[in-house]
Write a protein that holds these residues in place. Structure first.
Motif, PDB file in Angstrom:
ATOM      1  N   VAL A 271      77.006  92.948 -11.140  1.00  0.00           N
ATOM      2  CA  VAL A 271      76.600  92.159  -9.971  1.00  0.00           C
ATOM      3  C   VAL A 271      75.269  91.469 -10.277  1.00  0.00           C
ATOM      4  O   VAL A 271      75.068  90.293  -9.972  1.00  0.00           O
ATOM      5  N   ASN A 272      74.371  92.218 -10.905  1.00  0.00           N
ATOM      6  CA  ASN A 272      73.056  91.650 -11.223  1.00  0.00           C
ATOM      7  C   ASN A 272      73.177  90.476 -12.202  1.00  0.00           C
ATOM      8  O   ASN A 272      72.514  89.452 -12.027  1.00  0.00           O
ATOM      9  N   ASN A 273      74.031  90.634 -13.205  1.00  0.00           N
ATOM     10  CA  ASN A 273      74.205  89.542 -14.167  1.00  0.00           C
ATOM     11  C   ASN A 273      74.797  88.310 -13.486  1.00  0.00           C
ATOM     12  O   ASN A 273      74.352  87.184 -13.719  1.00  0.00           O
ATOM     13  N   ALA A 274      75.783  88.536 -12.630  1.00  0.00           N
ATOM     14  CA  ALA A 274      76.405  87.410 -11.922  1.00  0.00           C
ATOM     15  C   ALA A 274      75.364  86.722 -11.034  1.00  0.00           C
ATOM     16  O   ALA A 274      75.244  85.487 -11.033  1.00  0.00           O
ATOM     17  N   LEU A 275      74.591  87.521 -10.311  1.00  0.00           N
ATOM     18  CA  LEU A 275      73.563  86.961  -9.426  1.00  0.00           C
ATOM     19  C   LEU A 275      72.525  86.183 -10.230  1.00  0.00           C
ATOM     20  O   LEU A 275      72.108  85.080  -9.848  1.00  0.00           O
ATOM     21  N   THR A 276      72.090  86.757 -11.356  1.00  0.00           N
ATOM     22  CA  THR A 276      71.091  86.102 -12.205  1.00  0.00           C
ATOM     23  C   THR A 276      71.595  84.727 -12.660  1.00  0.00           C
ATOM     24  O   THR A 276      70.855  83.746 -12.660  1.00  0.00           O
ATOM     25  N   GLU A 277      72.880  84.669 -13.029  1.00  0.00           N
ATOM     26  CA  GLU A 277      73.472  83.383 -13.443  1.00  0.00           C
ATOM     27  C   GLU A 277      73.504  82.395 -12.279  1.00  0.00           C
ATOM     28  O   GLU A 277      73.221  81.210 -12.451  1.00  0.00           O
ATOM     29  N   LEU A 278      73.841  82.902 -11.105  1.00  0.00           N
ATOM     30  CA  LEU A 278      73.939  82.023  -9.926  1.00  0.00           C
ATOM     31  C   LEU A 278      72.571  81.508  -9.495  1.00  0.00           C
ATOM     32  O   LEU A 278      72.458  80.416  -8.936  1.00  0.00           O
ATOM     33  N   ILE A 279      71.547  82.288  -9.759  1.00  0.00           N
ATOM     34  CA  ILE A 279      70.179  81.816  -9.485  1.00  0.00           C
ATOM     35  C   ILE A 279      69.829  80.749 -10.523  1.00  0.00           C
ATOM     36  O   ILE A 279      69.360  79.659 -10.196  1.00  0.00           O
ATOM     37  N   ALA A 280      70.109  81.055 -11.806  1.00  0.00           N
ATOM     38  CA  ALA A 280      69.725  80.162 -12.902  1.00  0.00           C
ATOM     39  C   ALA A 280      70.425  78.813 -12.813  1.00  0.00           C
ATOM     40  O   ALA A 280      69.823  77.775 -13.103  1.00  0.00           O
ATOM     41  N   ASP A 281      71.685  78.797 -12.401  1.00  0.00           N
ATOM     42  CA  ASP A 281      72.409  77.511 -12.409  1.00  0.00           C
ATOM     43  C   ASP A 281      72.276  76.752 -11.081  1.00  0.00           C
ATOM     44  O   ASP A 281      72.935  75.737 -10.862  1.00  0.00           O
ATOM     45  N   GLY A 282      71.433  77.257 -10.189  1.00  0.00           N
ATOM     46  CA  GLY A 282      71.148  76.516  -8.953  1.00  0.00           C
ATOM     47  C   GLY A 282      72.113  76.777  -7.803  1.00  0.00           C
ATOM     48  O   GLY A 282      71.950  76.220  -6.713  1.00  0.00           O
ATOM     49  N   THR A 283      73.116  77.624  -8.026  1.00  0.00           N
ATOM     50  CA  THR A 283      74.102  77.875  -6.962  1.00  0.00           C
ATOM     51  C   THR A 283      73.453  78.540  -5.751  1.00  0.00           C
ATOM     52  O   THR A 283      73.713  78.153  -4.603  1.00  0.00           O
ATOM     53  N   VAL A 284      72.587  79.520  -5.999  1.00  0.00           N
ATOM     54  CA  VAL A 284      71.947  80.228  -4.882  1.00  0.00           C
ATOM     55  C   VAL A 284      71.118  79.235  -4.055  1.00  0.00           C
ATOM     56  O   VAL A 284      71.208  79.207  -2.825  1.00  0.00           O
ATOM     57  N   GLN A 285      70.362  78.377  -4.741  1.00  0.00           N
ATOM     58  CA  GLN A 285      69.534  77.395  -4.027  1.00  0.00           C
ATOM     59  C   GLN A 285      70.400  76.448  -3.204  1.00  0.00           C
ATOM     60  O   GLN A 285      70.066  76.099  -2.069  1.00  0.00           O
ATOM     61  N   MET A 286      71.535  76.068  -3.794  1.00  0.00           N
ATOM     62  CA  MET A 286      72.445  75.153  -3.092  1.00  0.00           C
ATOM     63  C   MET A 286      72.955  75.807  -1.792  1.00  0.00           C
ATOM     64  O   MET A 286      73.036  75.165  -0.747  1.00  0.00           O
ATOM     65  N   ILE A 287      73.297  77.075  -1.894  1.00  0.00           N
ATOM     66  CA  ILE A 287      73.791  77.806  -0.714  1.00  0.00           C
ATOM     67  C   ILE A 287      72.671  77.920   0.328  1.00  0.00           C
ATOM     68  O   ILE A 287      72.879  77.679   1.517  1.00  0.00           O
ATOM     69  N   VAL A 288      71.477  78.278  -0.125  1.00  0.00           N
ATOM     70  CA  VAL A 288      70.338  78.405   0.791  1.00  0.00           C
ATOM     71  C   VAL A 288      70.095  77.073   1.508  1.00  0.00           C
ATOM     72  O   VAL A 288      69.930  77.027   2.734  1.00  0.00           O
ATOM     73  N   ASP A 289      70.111  75.975   0.747  1.00  0.00           N
ATOM     74  CA  ASP A 289      69.838  74.658   1.334  1.00  0.00           C
ATOM     75  C   ASP A 289      70.877  74.248   2.381  1.00  0.00           C
ATOM     76  O   ASP A 289      70.576  73.475   3.290  1.00  0.00           O
ATOM     77  N   LYS A 290      72.075  74.800   2.217  1.00  0.00           N
ATOM     78  CA  LYS A 290      73.138  74.489   3.178  1.00  0.00           C
ATOM     79  C   LYS A 290      72.794  75.086   4.559  1.00  0.00           C
ATOM     80  O   LYS A 290      73.123  74.516   5.589  1.00  0.00           O
ATOM     81  N   TYR A 291      72.123  76.224   4.561  1.00  0.00           N
ATOM     82  CA  TYR A 291      71.850  76.935   5.816  1.00  0.00           C
ATOM     83  C   TYR A 291      70.424  76.779   6.307  1.00  0.00           C
ATOM     84  O   TYR A 291      70.153  76.971   7.491  1.00  0.00           O
ATOM     85  N   ILE A 292      69.496  76.536   5.389  1.00  0.00           N
ATOM     86  CA  ILE A 292      68.091  76.472   5.787  1.00  0.00           C
ATOM     87  C   ILE A 292      67.549  75.092   5.495  1.00  0.00           C
ATOM     88  O   ILE A 292      67.490  74.673   4.342  1.00  0.00           O
ATOM     89  N   THR A 293      67.145  74.399   6.570  1.00  0.00           N
ATOM     90  CA  THR A 293      66.550  73.086   6.370  1.00  0.00           C
ATOM     91  C   THR A 293      65.042  73.263   6.275  1.00  0.00           C
ATOM     92  O   THR A 293      64.477  74.125   6.940  1.00  0.00           O
ATOM     93  N   ALA A 294      64.415  72.465   5.443  1.00  0.00           N
ATOM     94  CA  ALA A 294      62.959  72.565   5.276  1.00  0.00           C
ATOM     95  C   ALA A 294      62.275  72.340   6.609  1.00  0.00           C
ATOM     96  O   ALA A 294      62.750  71.577   7.447  1.00  0.00           O
ATOM     97  N   GLU A 295      61.157  73.057   6.791  1.00  0.00           N
ATOM     98  CA  GLU A 295      60.440  72.937   8.081  1.00  0.00           C
ATOM     99  C   GLU A 295      59.690  71.624   8.179  1.00  0.00           C
ATOM    100  O   GLU A 295      59.343  71.043   7.183  1.00  0.00           O
TER     101      GLU A 295
END
Ligand code: ARG
Length: 295
Positions: A271-295
């Motif tokens: 799970v950690n390796n998968a998560l690390t890859e998803l952070i590195a390739d920008g997927t996590v940020q993309m998901i976050v940006d979908k739900y959280i708009t900058a203030e």
């Protein structure tokens, strides 16, 4: 056995990289037995007590590179959560689950060739569900704390959470310091908000609720003077309810990570390796940006 000393030491030295109960993340080199022997003779190891040695050895025995990845149910990744915590996990209009954690977990499951199933429960049960082998991962905007580390292993962190203070717009509570003025604080059961507030202001000044929405209702009804909760749910609750505001002063800054059973180091690594890859390739940020708009 000596190489486990070295692994432990390496883990202790690479504090920022540590995930999954002391074994390091993908970026740390695999141990070479010969070198490890040498390192194990080094004086630094004297710090390791007899008791820690035994624990480290027991863990290491099952964390050999080939540690098996097993899940509660074949082909499925069961995620224990409390889906009342927008935008990390909530129930969608069509009755399914959505949110940042749900989407990240879906991507992790996909990488591992598993199907994600969300197990929705009270927040106070998510860690025990993993500990008792009912769920595979606890993912619930779950803050890493020393106490929780005794019960589950954590992956690397994927988000920052900040405990903030919600008050009615006309409140006389202007900063975090004002909470000490004999106020009643609403928190969610079993959360770090509950732990910090009861430590700082005493149990008598805390009312805990099953979820954040109920704490907000209590605030609107004048039963509590403030609600302490993580910043993003706070923003969601304030947006959905008139007459409330978030104080500018931040209470406590924390890290969110995924909890995995200590009996399943292979799964934690995977799970950690998968998560690390998803952070590195920008997927996590993309998901976050979908739900959280900058203030
Ligand atoms: N970050 C806080 C904690 O770990 C609150 C998390 C609450 N999460 C939830 N899904 N209700 O204690």
């Amino acid at each position: 056995m000596k190489k486990y000393f070295a692994m432990l030491l390496a883990g202790m030295m690479a504090v920022s990289l540590v995930a999954c109960g002391g074994s390091s993340t993908a970026s740390a080199p695999a141990e070479a037995p010969a070198e490890a022997e040498a390192e194990a003779e080094a004086p630094a190891e004297e710090e390791v007590t007899e008791e820690e040695t035994t624990a480290a050895e027991a863990t290491a025995e099952t964390t050999e590179e080939t540690a098996e990845m097993t899940t509660v149910e074949a082909g499925v990744l069961h995620m224990a959560t409390n889906a009342a915590f927008p935008p990390y996990e909530m129930i969608s209009d069509n009755g399914g689950f959505e949110g940042i954690d749900v989407e990240i977990a879906t991507e992790i499951a996909r990488k591992l060739g598993l199907e994600l199933v969300v197990d929705d429960m009270e927040f106070g049960s998510v860690i025990t569900s993993v500990q008792s082998g009912k769920s595979d991962i606890a993912m619930a905007g779950l803050t890493v704390t020393e106490e929780r580390k005794q019960n589950v292993d954590f992956t690397t962190s994927y988000a920052t959470g900040i405990q903030v203070i919600i008050v009615p717009e006309d409140s006389d509570i202007l900063t975090v310091d004002d909470l000490a003025n004999d106020k009643m604080i609403g928190v969610q059961d079993g959360t770090t908000g509950y732990i910090y507030c009861s430590d700082d202001y005493g149990e008598d000044h805390i009312t805990s609720y099953t979820n954040g929405a109920m704490a907000i209702e209590a605030l609107k009804g004048g039963k509590v003077d403030a609600v302490v909760i993580d910043n993003e749910p706070a923003r969601a609750f304030v947006a959905a309810n008139d007459g409330l505001k978030i104080l500018d002063t931040e209470y406590i800054v924390e890290n969110y990570a995924i909890g995995v059973s200590k009996d399943n180091p292979g799964l934690c690594e995977a799970v950690n390796n998968a998560l690390t890859e998803l952070i590195a390739d920008g997927t996590v940020q993309m998901i976050v940006d979908k739900y959280i708009t900058a203030e």
